[in-house]
Design an enzyme around this catalytic site. Sequence first.
Site, mmCIF file in Angstrom:
data_model
loop_
_atom_site.group_PDB
_atom_site.id
_atom_site.type_symbol
_atom_site.label_atom_id
_atom_site.label_comp_id
_atom_site.label_asym_id
_atom_site.label_seq_id
_atom_site.Cartn_x
_atom_site.Cartn_y
_atom_site.Cartn_z
ATOM 1 N N ASP A 53 -35.333 -8.876 -2.456
ATOM 2 C CA ASP A 53 -35.520 -9.053 -3.895
ATOM 3 C C ASP A 53 -36.948 -9.521 -4.175
ATOM 4 O O ASP A 53 -37.390 -10.541 -3.657
ATOM 5 C CB ASP A 53 -34.524 -10.093 -4.425
ATOM 6 C CG ASP A 53 -34.648 -10.297 -5.930
ATOM 7 O OD1 ASP A 53 -33.893 -9.642 -6.672
ATOM 8 O OD2 ASP A 53 -35.501 -11.104 -6.357
ATOM 9 N N TYR A 58 -43.980 -11.855 -9.304
ATOM 10 C CA TYR A 58 -44.244 -12.597 -8.078
ATOM 11 C C TYR A 58 -45.584 -12.228 -7.447
ATOM 12 O O TYR A 58 -46.100 -12.989 -6.623
ATOM 13 C CB TYR A 58 -43.140 -12.365 -7.043
ATOM 14 C CG TYR A 58 -41.744 -12.713 -7.478
ATOM 15 C CD1 TYR A 58 -41.491 -13.465 -8.636
ATOM 16 C CD2 TYR A 58 -40.641 -12.294 -6.736
ATOM 17 C CE1 TYR A 58 -40.201 -13.765 -9.025
ATOM 18 C CE2 TYR A 58 -39.352 -12.597 -7.110
ATOM 19 C CZ TYR A 58 -39.132 -13.327 -8.263
ATOM 20 O OH TYR A 58 -37.853 -13.613 -8.647
ATOM 21 N N LYS A 83 -38.434 -6.277 -10.551
ATOM 22 C CA LYS A 83 -38.146 -6.647 -11.944
ATOM 23 C C LYS A 83 -39.364 -6.417 -12.821
ATOM 24 O O LYS A 83 -40.505 -6.646 -12.397
ATOM 25 C CB LYS A 83 -37.734 -8.119 -12.034
ATOM 26 C CG LYS A 83 -36.678 -8.534 -11.038
ATOM 27 C CD LYS A 83 -36.394 -10.024 -11.100
ATOM 28 C CE LYS A 83 -35.614 -10.489 -9.895
ATOM 29 N NZ LYS A 83 -36.427 -10.571 -8.680
ATOM 30 N N HIS A 116 -36.722 -8.674 -16.335
ATOM 31 C CA HIS A 116 -36.776 -10.015 -15.756
ATOM 32 C C HIS A 116 -36.320 -11.101 -16.732
ATOM 33 O O HIS A 116 -35.605 -12.022 -16.342
ATOM 34 C CB HIS A 116 -38.205 -10.309 -15.277
ATOM 35 C CG HIS A 116 -38.273 -11.321 -14.182
ATOM 36 N ND1 HIS A 116 -39.277 -11.330 -13.242
ATOM 37 C CD2 HIS A 116 -37.461 -12.362 -13.845
ATOM 38 C CE1 HIS A 116 -39.081 -12.332 -12.394
ATOM 39 N NE2 HIS A 116 -37.989 -12.968 -12.737
ATOM 40 N N ARG A 246 -34.874 -21.196 9.146
ATOM 41 C CA ARG A 246 -34.021 -21.259 7.958
ATOM 42 C C ARG A 246 -33.574 -19.876 7.522
ATOM 43 O O ARG A 246 -32.449 -19.709 7.039
ATOM 44 C CB ARG A 246 -34.756 -21.982 6.832
ATOM 45 C CG ARG A 246 -34.973 -23.459 7.105
ATOM 46 C CD ARG A 246 -35.733 -24.122 6.005
ATOM 47 N NE ARG A 246 -36.165 -25.465 6.369
ATOM 48 C CZ ARG A 246 -37.073 -26.166 5.725
ATOM 49 N NH1 ARG A 246 -37.668 -25.640 4.654
ATOM 50 N NH2 ARG A 246 -37.420 -27.377 6.128
#
Length: 284
Positions: A53, A58, A83, A116, A246
């Site tokens: 995504d 961004y 988006k 968005h 992670r």
Amino acid sequence: MSALPASAIALTHGTSQSGVTIPQLGLGTYKITDDEAERVVAQGLDLGYRHIDTAQMYGNEAGVGRALAASGLEREEVFVTSKLNNPYHRRQDALRAFEASRQALGLEALDLFLVHWPLAQTPGIDLVETWQAMIEILEGGGARAIGVSNFQPAHLDRIVEATGVVPAVNQVELHPWLIQHGLRQVHEAMGVVTQSWSPLGRGRLLDEPVLVGLAQELGVSPAQVIIRWHLQHGLVVIPKSTHAERLAANADVFGFELDASQMVAIDALDRGLRTGSHPDRVQL
């Protein structure tokens, strides 16, 4: 480089064809720089993530695209979402912005393209015009599915009443402190898939005592408990991390389940608390 266990949701609206499914667990890239996105997405794909995504906002679509190209994976193996950025809601702007996204990502077609933010209070912005541009993108083959992000029920009603086209997905802030029960009911009635952004409450939930306790009982991390909670609620979830360990842990959520009492205990943490902006605010 095998994919994560199959867990996908069929998109029943806003698609160019039947049979479009979205992997339930994906990798988010919010606030990751372009160069870092290339590394993180490459690591994610190597760990088995098959849903990435990103967004024009961004500024990392090109980095995502480089990682996809270098992965050696067949195009149909990876589900890619981007988006529409806020300055480009008018029809011609939206169409041009989409083409820029497609070029940056190096893809002939995106799997999912979202509006968005609704920007419903911005002068001169018409949600219907923007959604009609999204429908053009869908019908032109630029995206396999179209949807929205941060839309409230009134926003959804407006675009559907005007066009008859229901969004495939609404991506909204959703986590145990903001379970969005009412909005999820609206989505269920409309056939819209709910996707969770900020699924860990921007990390604040990792110290929540109830979640820490459940994690200790189950021998997993609080983040894994939260991601598993999203999955068992039938939500699409896109946790983000720039750390390899992670990333791996966030994907390792298919070997345990939360029982009914544990799900209820997590649901009870709801306090209507947002960690991000409210959708009714103007987003610039």
